[in-house]
Write a protein that holds these residues in place. Sequence first.
Motif, PDB file in Angstrom:
ATOM      1  N   ILE B  46       0.845  -1.197   0.000  1.00  0.00           N
ATOM      2  CA  ILE B  46       0.000   0.000   0.000  1.00  0.00           C
ATOM      3  C   ILE B  46       0.877   1.243   0.000  1.00  0.00           C
ATOM      4  O   ILE B  46       0.715   2.130  -0.839  1.00  0.00           O
ATOM      5  N   ALA B  47       1.803   1.319   0.957  1.00  0.00           N
ATOM      6  CA  ALA B  47       2.603   2.529   1.099  1.00  0.00           C
ATOM      7  C   ALA B  47       3.789   2.276   2.012  1.00  0.00           C
ATOM      8  O   ALA B  47       3.820   1.324   2.783  1.00  0.00           O
ATOM      9  N   THR B  48       4.750   3.173   1.901  1.00  0.00           N
ATOM     10  CA  THR B  48       5.869   3.251   2.833  1.00  0.00           C
ATOM     11  C   THR B  48       5.566   4.365   3.822  1.00  0.00           C
ATOM     12  O   THR B  48       5.265   5.492   3.412  1.00  0.00           O
ATOM     13  N   ALA B  49       5.634   4.039   5.114  1.00  0.00           N
ATOM     14  CA  ALA B  49       5.355   5.023   6.156  1.00  0.00           C
ATOM     15  C   ALA B  49       6.639   5.764   6.485  1.00  0.00           C
ATOM     16  O   ALA B  49       7.608   5.155   6.922  1.00  0.00           O
ATOM     17  N   ASN B  50       6.657   7.052   6.279  1.00  0.00           N
ATOM     18  CA  ASN B  50       7.859   7.862   6.490  1.00  0.00           C
ATOM     19  C   ASN B  50       7.729   8.642   7.790  1.00  0.00           C
ATOM     20  O   ASN B  50       6.714   9.310   8.022  1.00  0.00           O
ATOM     21  N   GLN B  51       8.760   8.579   8.594  1.00  0.00           N
ATOM     22  CA  GLN B  51       8.690   9.294   9.865  1.00  0.00           C
ATOM     23  C   GLN B  51       8.726  10.788   9.630  1.00  0.00           C
ATOM     24  O   GLN B  51       9.614  11.301   8.950  1.00  0.00           O
ATOM     25  N   GLY B  52       7.767  11.487  10.179  1.00  0.00           N
ATOM     26  CA  GLY B  52       7.753  12.942  10.141  1.00  0.00           C
ATOM     27  C   GLY B  52       7.355  13.548   8.814  1.00  0.00           C
ATOM     28  O   GLY B  52       7.437  14.776   8.635  1.00  0.00           O
ATOM     29  N   SER B  53       6.945  12.723   7.880  1.00  0.00           N
ATOM     30  CA  SER B  53       6.499  13.263   6.591  1.00  0.00           C
ATOM     31  C   SER B  53       5.419  12.365   6.007  1.00  0.00           C
ATOM     32  O   SER B  53       5.122  11.297   6.544  1.00  0.00           O
ATOM     33  N   GLU B  54       4.856  12.803   4.924  1.00  0.00           N
ATOM     34  CA  GLU B  54       3.760  12.063   4.301  1.00  0.00           C
ATOM     35  C   GLU B  54       4.238  10.712   3.784  1.00  0.00           C
ATOM     36  O   GLU B  54       5.354  10.571   3.283  1.00  0.00           O
ATOM     37  N   ALA B  55       3.364   9.743   3.869  1.00  0.00           N
ATOM     38  CA  ALA B  55       3.681   8.410   3.369  1.00  0.00           C
ATOM     39  C   ALA B  55       3.829   8.413   1.853  1.00  0.00           C
ATOM     40  O   ALA B  55       3.278   9.287   1.165  1.00  0.00           O
ATOM     41  N   THR B  56       4.543   7.436   1.351  1.00  0.00           N
ATOM     42  CA  THR B  56       4.722   7.274  -0.093  1.00  0.00           C
ATOM     43  C   THR B  56       3.818   6.150  -0.558  1.00  0.00           C
ATOM     44  O   THR B  56       4.025   4.990  -0.183  1.00  0.00           O
ATOM     45  N   TYR B  57       2.840   6.479  -1.383  1.00  0.00           N
ATOM     46  CA  TYR B  57       1.819   5.515  -1.777  1.00  0.00           C
ATOM     47  C   TYR B  57       2.148   4.857  -3.112  1.00  0.00           C
ATOM     48  O   TYR B  57       2.699   5.497  -4.015  1.00  0.00           O
ATOM     49  N   GLU B  58       1.758   3.593  -3.215  1.00  0.00           N
ATOM     50  CA  GLU B  58       1.910   2.860  -4.467  1.00  0.00           C
ATOM     51  C   GLU B  58       0.738   3.193  -5.390  1.00  0.00           C
ATOM     52  O   GLU B  58      -0.310   3.702  -4.955  1.00  0.00           O
ATOM     53  N   SER B  59       0.944   2.866  -6.630  1.00  0.00           N
ATOM     54  CA  SER B  59      -0.095   3.115  -7.623  1.00  0.00           C
ATOM     55  C   SER B  59      -1.381   2.388  -7.228  1.00  0.00           C
ATOM     56  O   SER B  59      -1.354   1.200  -6.874  1.00  0.00           O
ATOM     57  N   GLY B  60      -2.476   3.113  -7.284  1.00  0.00           N
ATOM     58  CA  GLY B  60      -3.767   2.527  -6.942  1.00  0.00           C
ATOM     59  C   GLY B  60      -4.195   2.785  -5.508  1.00  0.00           C
ATOM     60  O   GLY B  60      -5.320   2.437  -5.138  1.00  0.00           O
ATOM     61  N   PHE B  61      -3.342   3.365  -4.711  1.00  0.00           N
ATOM     62  CA  PHE B  61      -3.654   3.685  -3.317  1.00  0.00           C
ATOM     63  C   PHE B  61      -3.473   5.182  -3.094  1.00  0.00           C
ATOM     64  O   PHE B  61      -2.496   5.759  -3.564  1.00  0.00           O
ATOM     65  N   LEU B  73      10.013   6.205  15.344  1.00  0.00           N
ATOM     66  CA  LEU B  73      10.657   5.077  14.660  1.00  0.00           C
ATOM     67  C   LEU B  73      10.117   3.709  15.085  1.00  0.00           C
ATOM     68  O   LEU B  73      10.598   2.682  14.616  1.00  0.00           O
ATOM     69  N   THR B  74       9.129   3.678  15.977  1.00  0.00           N
ATOM     70  CA  THR B  74       8.613   2.391  16.440  1.00  0.00           C
ATOM     71  C   THR B  74       7.110   2.235  16.259  1.00  0.00           C
ATOM     72  O   THR B  74       6.552   1.191  16.613  1.00  0.00           O
ATOM     73  N   PHE B  75       6.434   3.236  15.730  1.00  0.00           N
ATOM     74  CA  PHE B  75       4.968   3.203  15.703  1.00  0.00           C
ATOM     75  C   PHE B  75       4.423   3.796  14.416  1.00  0.00           C
ATOM     76  O   PHE B  75       4.945   4.788  13.883  1.00  0.00           O
ATOM     77  N   SER B  76       3.347   3.174  13.936  1.00  0.00           N
ATOM     78  CA  SER B  76       2.660   3.689  12.746  1.00  0.00           C
ATOM     79  C   SER B  76       1.190   3.297  12.817  1.00  0.00           C
ATOM     80  O   SER B  76       0.831   2.305  13.470  1.00  0.00           O
ATOM     81  N   THR B  77       0.352   4.082  12.163  1.00  0.00           N
ATOM     82  CA  THR B  77      -1.057   3.715  12.025  1.00  0.00           C
ATOM     83  C   THR B  77      -1.476   3.786  10.570  1.00  0.00           C
ATOM     84  O   THR B  77      -0.966   4.599   9.793  1.00  0.00           O
ATOM     85  N   LEU B  78      -2.394   2.920  10.225  1.00  0.00           N
ATOM     86  CA  LEU B  78      -3.035   2.922   8.912  1.00  0.00           C
ATOM     87  C   LEU B  78      -4.535   3.026   9.154  1.00  0.00           C
ATOM     88  O   LEU B  78      -5.091   2.245   9.936  1.00  0.00           O
ATOM     89  N   THR B  79      -5.181   3.977   8.507  1.00  0.00           N
ATOM     90  CA  THR B  79      -6.629   4.107   8.587  1.00  0.00           C
ATOM     91  C   THR B  79      -7.240   3.685   7.265  1.00  0.00           C
ATOM     92  O   THR B  79      -6.769   4.101   6.199  1.00  0.00           O
ATOM     93  N   VAL B  80      -8.245   2.861   7.340  1.00  0.00           N
ATOM     94  CA  VAL B  80      -9.019   2.492   6.157  1.00  0.00           C
ATOM     95  C   VAL B  80     -10.305   3.297   6.248  1.00  0.00           C
ATOM     96  O   VAL B  80     -11.117   3.093   7.167  1.00  0.00           O
ATOM     97  N   SER B  81     -10.481   4.235   5.326  1.00  0.00           N
ATOM     98  CA  SER B  81     -11.568   5.212   5.418  1.00  0.00           C
ATOM     99  C   SER B  81     -12.747   4.842   4.529  1.00  0.00           C
ATOM    100  O   SER B  81     -12.578   4.206   3.478  1.00  0.00           O
ATOM    101  N   ASN B  82     -13.931   5.262   4.985  1.00  0.00           N
ATOM    102  CA  ASN B  82     -15.143   5.091   4.180  1.00  0.00           C
ATOM    103  C   ASN B  82     -15.184   3.682   3.573  1.00  0.00           C
ATOM    104  O   ASN B  82     -15.220   3.508   2.351  1.00  0.00           O
ATOM    105  N   MET B  83     -15.182   2.711   4.444  1.00  0.00           N
ATOM    106  CA  MET B  83     -14.999   1.329   4.014  1.00  0.00           C
ATOM    107  C   MET B  83     -16.161   0.785   3.199  1.00  0.00           C
ATOM    108  O   MET B  83     -17.323   1.147   3.400  1.00  0.00           O
ATOM    109  N   SER B  84     -15.799  -0.121   2.298  1.00  0.00           N
ATOM    110  CA  SER B  84     -16.764  -0.889   1.512  1.00  0.00           C
ATOM    111  C   SER B  84     -16.387  -2.359   1.629  1.00  0.00           C
ATOM    112  O   SER B  84     -15.260  -2.677   2.050  1.00  0.00           O
ATOM    113  N   PRO B  85     -17.274  -3.270   1.246  1.00  0.00           N
ATOM    114  CA  PRO B  85     -16.929  -4.704   1.335  1.00  0.00           C
ATOM    115  C   PRO B  85     -15.638  -5.064   0.594  1.00  0.00           C
ATOM    116  O   PRO B  85     -14.959  -6.023   0.983  1.00  0.00           O
TER     117      PRO B  85
END
Lengths: 116, 114
Positions: B46-61, B73-85
């Motif tokens: 989906i993406a690379t989580a970058n510390q202190g800056s915006e994540a780098t997303y792959e095509s389609g995300f 350097l030890t923690f990250s969160t991913l939110t899945v928004s407005n979910m669908s099946p």
Amino acid sequence: AQSVTQPDIHITVSEGASLELRCNYSYGATPYLFWYVQSPGQGLQLLLKYFSGDTLVQGIKGFEAEFKRSQSSFNLRKPSVHWSDAAEYFCAVGALANQAGTALIFGKGTTLSVSS
Amino acid sequence: SAVISQKPSRDICQRGTSLTIQCQVDSQVTMMFWYRQQPGQSLTLIATANQGSEATYESGFVIDKFPISRPNLTFSTLTVSNMSPEDSSIYLCSVRTSLHDTQYFGPGTRLTVL
């Protein structure tokens, strides 16, 4: 673009028989290569990895893999399969270069069934 | 090696809601990634989580659908928004401590959207 191809979607082998799972990669830089296994409902477990050096690498559970640069392949082998080896197997490739943030790219996986 | 924990381990959510998945690593790591594994499929980055800056997303995300935070350097969160099946998947956190190290995976979060 980098890619990993696992040509076999599903393989069935008899318990005690030998196994070879195929993996071909396309990667512009010097690759490093992995095999992971995922049992039903379980997480990913690393079987083995290749960075450099000896092209035949040994892993856990009696698995080995051979890196063949000329064929862009990294096939996984086991001389005698056990029923507990039934699982999904993923080949993955990544960059061994100074590219910060480079993540592994996975093949589509091969499902291994073991018959008695 | 690195030990990775994820919360929640599984959840069942209603269409249109959002879910935040947490990833905690037991040591400081340079690289953190988020993958998705749809039912019967392989892992997709989906993406690379970058510390202190915006994540780098792959095509389609995109960030609006999958906002990611990485405050240290030890923690990250991913939110899945407005979910669908179609978002029903296993979401995996993954880390590498260095370029010459193995990439480790968390146990995954199994998400079902009704």
